[in-house]
Scaffold this motif. Structure first.
Motif, PDB file in Angstrom:
ATOM      1  N   ALA A 124       4.796 -86.258  30.792  1.00 53.66           N
ATOM      2  CA  ALA A 124       4.524 -86.783  31.856  1.00 53.66           C
ATOM      3  C   ALA A 124       2.330 -86.761  32.216  1.00 53.66           C
ATOM      4  O   ALA A 124       2.422 -85.338  31.291  1.00 53.66           O
ATOM      5  N   PRO A 125       1.721 -87.404  32.417  1.00 51.73           N
ATOM      6  CA  PRO A 125       0.584 -86.713  32.535  1.00 51.73           C
ATOM      7  C   PRO A 125      -0.282 -85.390  33.660  1.00 51.73           C
ATOM      8  O   PRO A 125       0.676 -84.975  33.519  1.00 51.73           O
ATOM      9  N   ILE A 126      -1.057 -84.585  32.803  1.00 53.45           N
ATOM     10  CA  ILE A 126      -1.367 -83.340  33.087  1.00 53.45           C
ATOM     11  C   ILE A 126      -2.081 -83.786  34.485  1.00 53.45           C
ATOM     12  O   ILE A 126      -2.712 -84.241  34.322  1.00 53.45           O
ATOM     13  N   PRO A 127      -1.954 -82.805  35.556  1.00 49.05           N
ATOM     14  CA  PRO A 127      -2.103 -83.147  37.472  1.00 49.05           C
ATOM     15  C   PRO A 127      -3.910 -82.627  36.983  1.00 49.05           C
ATOM     16  O   PRO A 127      -3.530 -82.043  36.097  1.00 49.05           O
ATOM     17  N   VAL A 128      -4.315 -83.223  37.929  1.00 50.79           N
ATOM     18  CA  VAL A 128      -6.137 -83.125  37.540  1.00 50.79           C
ATOM     19  C   VAL A 128      -5.598 -82.577  38.996  1.00 50.79           C
ATOM     20  O   VAL A 128      -5.845 -83.344  39.882  1.00 50.79           O
ATOM     21  N   GLU A 188       4.341 -73.842  26.240  1.00 56.10           N
ATOM     22  CA  GLU A 188       2.880 -74.603  26.160  1.00 56.10           C
ATOM     23  C   GLU A 188       2.579 -74.809  27.057  1.00 56.10           C
ATOM     24  O   GLU A 188       2.455 -75.318  28.506  1.00 56.10           O
ATOM     25  N   ILE A 189       1.410 -74.380  27.453  1.00 50.31           N
ATOM     26  CA  ILE A 189       0.420 -74.564  28.997  1.00 50.31           C
ATOM     27  C   ILE A 189       0.462 -75.732  29.015  1.00 50.31           C
ATOM     28  O   ILE A 189       0.306 -76.157  30.185  1.00 50.31           O
ATOM     29  N   ARG A 190       0.611 -76.857  28.191  1.00 56.75           N
ATOM     30  CA  ARG A 190      -0.119 -78.379  29.006  1.00 56.75           C
ATOM     31  C   ARG A 190       1.606 -78.761  29.562  1.00 56.75           C
ATOM     32  O   ARG A 190       1.708 -79.016  30.612  1.00 56.75           O
ATOM     33  N   ARG A 244      -7.692 -75.834  18.713  1.00 59.34           N
ATOM     34  CA  ARG A 244      -7.708 -75.926  20.318  1.00 59.34           C
ATOM     35  C   ARG A 244      -7.090 -74.405  21.296  1.00 59.34           C
ATOM     36  O   ARG A 244      -7.613 -74.920  22.568  1.00 59.34           O
ATOM     37  N   ILE A 245      -7.602 -73.375  20.642  1.00 61.64           N
ATOM     38  CA  ILE A 245      -8.146 -72.404  21.973  1.00 61.64           C
ATOM     39  C   ILE A 245      -9.711 -72.092  22.130  1.00 61.64           C
ATOM     40  O   ILE A 245      -9.843 -72.171  23.854  1.00 61.64           O
ATOM     41  N   ASP A 246     -10.091 -72.939  21.020  1.00 62.74           N
ATOM     42  CA  ASP A 246     -11.904 -73.423  22.110  1.00 62.74           C
ATOM     43  C   ASP A 246     -11.857 -74.270  23.271  1.00 62.74           C
ATOM     44  O   ASP A 246     -12.554 -74.453  23.617  1.00 62.74           O
ATOM     45  N   ALA A 247     -10.950 -75.077  23.191  1.00 59.97           N
ATOM     46  CA  ALA A 247     -11.513 -76.366  24.218  1.00 59.97           C
ATOM     47  C   ALA A 247      -9.619 -75.982  25.488  1.00 59.97           C
ATOM     48  O   ALA A 247     -10.020 -76.359  26.424  1.00 59.97           O
ATOM     49  N   ASP A 248      -8.927 -75.344  25.060  1.00 57.37           N
ATOM     50  CA  ASP A 248      -8.197 -75.059  26.065  1.00 57.37           C
ATOM     51  C   ASP A 248      -8.075 -74.652  27.819  1.00 57.37           C
ATOM     52  O   ASP A 248      -8.003 -74.623  28.576  1.00 57.37           O
ATOM     53  N   LEU A 249      -9.088 -72.956  26.989  1.00 56.46           N
ATOM     54  CA  LEU A 249      -9.469 -72.435  27.691  1.00 56.46           C
ATOM     55  C   LEU A 249     -10.158 -72.766  29.143  1.00 56.46           C
ATOM     56  O   LEU A 249     -10.453 -73.100  30.042  1.00 56.46           O
ATOM     57  N   ARG A 282     -10.116 -76.673  29.879  1.00 50.40           N
ATOM     58  CA  ARG A 282      -9.402 -77.173  30.193  1.00 50.40           C
ATOM     59  C   ARG A 282      -8.294 -77.341  30.900  1.00 50.40           C
ATOM     60  O   ARG A 282      -8.049 -78.032  31.413  1.00 50.40           O
ATOM     61  N   TYR A 283      -7.212 -76.064  29.999  1.00 52.48           N
ATOM     62  CA  TYR A 283      -6.049 -75.643  30.942  1.00 52.48           C
ATOM     63  C   TYR A 283      -6.034 -73.723  31.777  1.00 52.48           C
ATOM     64  O   TYR A 283      -5.826 -74.151  32.710  1.00 52.48           O
ATOM     65  N   TRP A 284      -6.619 -73.331  30.696  1.00 51.06           N
ATOM     66  CA  TRP A 284      -6.942 -71.867  31.652  1.00 51.06           C
ATOM     67  C   TRP A 284      -7.555 -71.753  32.741  1.00 51.06           C
ATOM     68  O   TRP A 284      -7.435 -71.897  34.351  1.00 51.06           O
TER      69      TRP A 284
END
Length: 316
Positions: free
Chosen positions: A29-33, A138-140, A186-191, A193-195
């Motif tokens: 499923a897409p990650i909700p925005v 997984e955070i996603r 992923r650590i560089d990007a995830d903060l 975009r996700y956290w």
């Protein structure tokens, strides 16, 4: 007699439809925005650092095996006499399950220790100076399926209603070392975009005006430590990232010691440089200790990252 051309066309159409259905069912499923505080409001909200804590804290930890029993026990030893903590843990547990809207996986095994306390009871008690929450990995998947921002906001609202001066923290974690996108990448990007965009900013939108949730940037600190150690070809008794882990995602004693340093730096707003490095696990046994030069580097990096990462509540 049936027209062979029509049979072929019909078979092709069925195959196309079946393929489309398989793709839809087999794809994540897409990650909700979600809507969240914008950059200007975030900058204004976090413009002032929190006052430095000059007394022992009472802390409640909500999470899973990347919190574990040993890391909070090490944090208590770093903080010294008077620091108090309890927790509610699970196996890969979501904030949704800790809230009580689904079962906490591994609840009985992970909470069979003297430091357990029911999460909702603890948060509503007003007994704690700080509440530290983290989301599943997984955070996603947490964002896709488990409404992370909503449950972070609900925990924060309850804690602040019970105790307006309570400090709420979101503990940023990490993902497996063998992630196909790359562990450091992923650590560089995830903060961001996700956290932050996926959990923190949307949660803040639902809190009373002026309420904050601080960040404990453990993933960022772990990445900084790994980059430094691997660039130098090893420091003390840590040669590369694998020396901090017991498997592809869980920390060993050395890794837990480092993450406890990061928690100390953020929660107490004080440098951990010079603190002890020979500690005990939660069960009272001696933990494997970093070499003195490794411990010094860990302490320096924990403090540098805590001060330089926005949203920790510390002065830059």
């Amino acid at each position: 007699m049936k027209n062979p051309a029509l049979l072929v066309a019909g078979a092709a159409l069925l195959a196309t439809v079946a393929g489309a259905l398989w793709w839809r069912m087999g794809s994540p499923a897409p990650i909700p925005v979600l809507a969240g505080l914008d950059d200007a409001k975030m900058a204004s909200l976090y413009a002032s650092p929190l006052p430095v804590i000059d007394r022992p804290l009472s802390v409640f930890h909500i999470g899973h095996s990347l919190v574990n029993r040993d890391m909070p026990a090490m944090l208590a030893q770093l903080a010294g006499e008077g620091h108090r903590y309890e927790s509610q843990l699970g196996w890969g547990a979501q904030l949704q399950s800790h809230w009580g809207d689904s079962p906490v996986n591994g609840f009985e095994a992970e909470n069979a220790h003297p430091r357990y306390r029911d999460a909702r009871e603890a948060v509503n008690s007003g007994d704690y100076d700080a509440i530290v929450l983290t989301e599943m990995v997984e955070i996603r998947d947490a964002l896709r399926y488990f409404d992370s921002a909503r449950y972070l906001a609900q925990f924060a609202e309850s804690a602040l209603a019970a105790r307006p001066d309570a400090r709420i923290y979101l503990y940023e974690t990490w993902h497996p070392l063998d992630d196909p996108e790359g562990w450091l990448e992923r650590i560089d990007a995830d903060l961001a975009r996700y956290w932050e965009a996926g959990i923190l900013r949307p949660a803040l939108l639902h809190l009373p005006e002026g309420s904050r949730i601080q960040l404990i940037p453990a993933g960022q600190a772990l990445a900084a430590l790994v980059r430094t150690i691997e660039a130098e070809g090893g420091v003390g008794n840590v040669t590369d990232r694998r020396d901090l882990f017991s498997d592809q995602i869980h920390l060993n004693d050395l890794g837990n010691y480092f993450i406890a340093l990061v928690h100390y730096a953020v929660l107490y707003g004080s440098s951990p440089e010079g603190l002890p490095h020979e500690l005990k696990r939660a069960d009272g046994t001696a933990a494997d200790a970093p070499a003195p030069e490794t411990a010094r580097l860990m302490q320096q990096i924990a403090w540098q990252v805590a001060r330089s990462t926005p949203l920790t509540g510390l002065a830059p």
